[in-house]
Design a protein around this motif. Sequence first.
Motif, PDB file in Angstrom:
ATOM      1  N   ASP A   1      16.405  46.508  42.227  1.00 18.37           N
ATOM      2  CA  ASP A   1      15.053  46.534  42.782  1.00 18.37           C
ATOM      3  C   ASP A   1      14.177  47.614  42.152  1.00 18.37           C
ATOM      4  OD1 ASP A   1      15.631  44.434  44.484  1.00 18.37           O
ATOM      5  OD2 ASP A   1      16.194  45.741  46.144  1.00 18.37           O
ATOM      6  N   TYR A   2      14.762  48.449  41.313  1.00 21.13           N
ATOM      7  CA  TYR A   2      14.044  49.554  40.696  1.00 21.13           C
ATOM      8  C   TYR A   2      13.755  49.242  39.235  1.00 21.13           C
ATOM      9  CZ  TYR A   2      15.175  51.991  44.955  1.00 21.13           C
ATOM     10  OH  TYR A   2      15.279  52.336  46.276  1.00 21.13           O
ATOM     11  N   LEU A   3      12.497  49.389  38.863  1.00 23.21           N
ATOM     12  CA  LEU A   3      12.036  48.994  37.533  1.00 23.21           C
ATOM     13  C   LEU A   3      11.654  50.204  36.684  1.00 23.21           C
ATOM     14  CD1 LEU A   3       9.653  46.130  38.671  1.00 23.21           C
ATOM     15  CD2 LEU A   3      11.987  45.893  37.821  1.00 23.21           C
ATOM     16  N   ILE A   4      12.019  50.127  35.431  1.00 19.95           N
ATOM     17  CA  ILE A   4      11.625  51.125  34.440  1.00 19.95           C
ATOM     18  C   ILE A   4      10.540  50.486  33.575  1.00 19.95           C
ATOM     19  CG2 ILE A   4      12.371  52.447  32.421  1.00 19.95           C
ATOM     20  CD1 ILE A   4      15.238  52.258  33.607  1.00 19.95           C
TER      21      ILE A   4
ATOM     22  N   HIS B   1      10.018  51.223  42.645  1.00 20.43           N
ATOM     23  CA  HIS B   1      10.605  50.085  43.348  1.00 20.43           C
ATOM     24  C   HIS B   1       9.765  48.844  43.080  1.00 20.43           C
ATOM     25  CE1 HIS B   1      12.127  47.559  46.578  1.00 20.43           C
ATOM     26  NE2 HIS B   1      13.169  48.377  46.625  1.00 20.43           N
ATOM     27  N   GLY B   2      10.422  47.727  42.852  1.00 22.92           N
ATOM     28  CA  GLY B   2       9.745  46.482  42.520  1.00 22.92           C
ATOM     29  C   GLY B   2       8.895  45.911  43.636  1.00 22.92           C
ATOM     30  N   ALA B   3       9.053  46.412  44.861  1.00 20.51           N
ATOM     31  CA  ALA B   3       8.239  45.919  45.978  1.00 20.51           C
ATOM     32  C   ALA B   3       6.826  46.494  45.950  1.00 20.51           C
ATOM     33  CB  ALA B   3       8.905  46.257  47.314  1.00 20.51           C
TER      34      ALA B   3
ATOM     35  N   ALA C   1       0.961  45.813  39.448  1.00 25.55           N
ATOM     36  CA  ALA C   1      -0.286  45.788  38.677  1.00 25.55           C
ATOM     37  C   ALA C   1      -1.152  46.997  39.010  1.00 25.55           C
ATOM     38  CB  ALA C   1      -1.039  44.493  38.951  1.00 25.55           C
ATOM     39  N   ASP C   2      -1.181  47.389  40.272  1.00 22.77           N
ATOM     40  CA  ASP C   2      -1.984  48.530  40.696  1.00 22.77           C
ATOM     41  C   ASP C   2      -1.452  49.829  40.094  1.00 22.77           C
ATOM     42  OD1 ASP C   2      -4.091  49.766  42.261  1.00 22.77           O
ATOM     43  OD2 ASP C   2      -2.488  50.529  43.545  1.00 22.77           O
ATOM     44  N   VAL C   3      -0.149  50.020  40.165  1.00 26.29           N
ATOM     45  CA  VAL C   3       0.456  51.241  39.627  1.00 26.29           C
ATOM     46  C   VAL C   3       0.282  51.303  38.114  1.00 26.29           C
ATOM     47  CG1 VAL C   3       2.596  52.534  39.344  1.00 26.29           C
ATOM     48  CG2 VAL C   3       2.105  51.429  41.515  1.00 26.29           C
ATOM     49  N   LEU C   4       0.520  50.200  37.445  1.00 30.08           N
ATOM     50  CA  LEU C   4       0.432  50.190  35.984  1.00 30.08           C
ATOM     51  C   LEU C   4      -1.005  50.301  35.481  1.00 30.08           C
ATOM     52  CD1 LEU C   4       3.132  47.575  35.002  1.00 30.08           C
ATOM     53  CD2 LEU C   4       3.291  50.052  34.951  1.00 30.08           C
TER      54      LEU C   4
END
Length: 110
Positions: A75-78, A94-96, A100-103
């Motif tokens: 569930d955790y993305l790099i 975390h993928g939840a 798009a907002d964070v990136l």
Amino acid sequence: MNYRLIIKDRATQDLRLLANYILVNGNSDVAVKFLNAAEMTFVQLQKTPGMGKVTQLVVSSLGKIRQWRIKDFQDYLIFYRIEDTTVEILRVFHGARDIADVLSELDEEL
């Protein structure tokens, strides 16, 4: 080819926050396993950086942003990029989360 690994400060902060969350809501053994798994995954990306997929969620002046999951913590993305002979770890979360907002903040942060 040998790639140089750079872990950006924001990614390090992300890891600390995530490990702390796991510690508070789980246990210390899982938090330590999470940090070890992240480190092993970073090394794996350093050896084979093209294995992650290019994310289509953000258009960045940084170029192609790739993503890969932390081994055993799916569930955790790099999020990272490859530039010449360097692999830069940009963010980990975390993928939840609203990816798009964070990136969308990447260009401002780096």
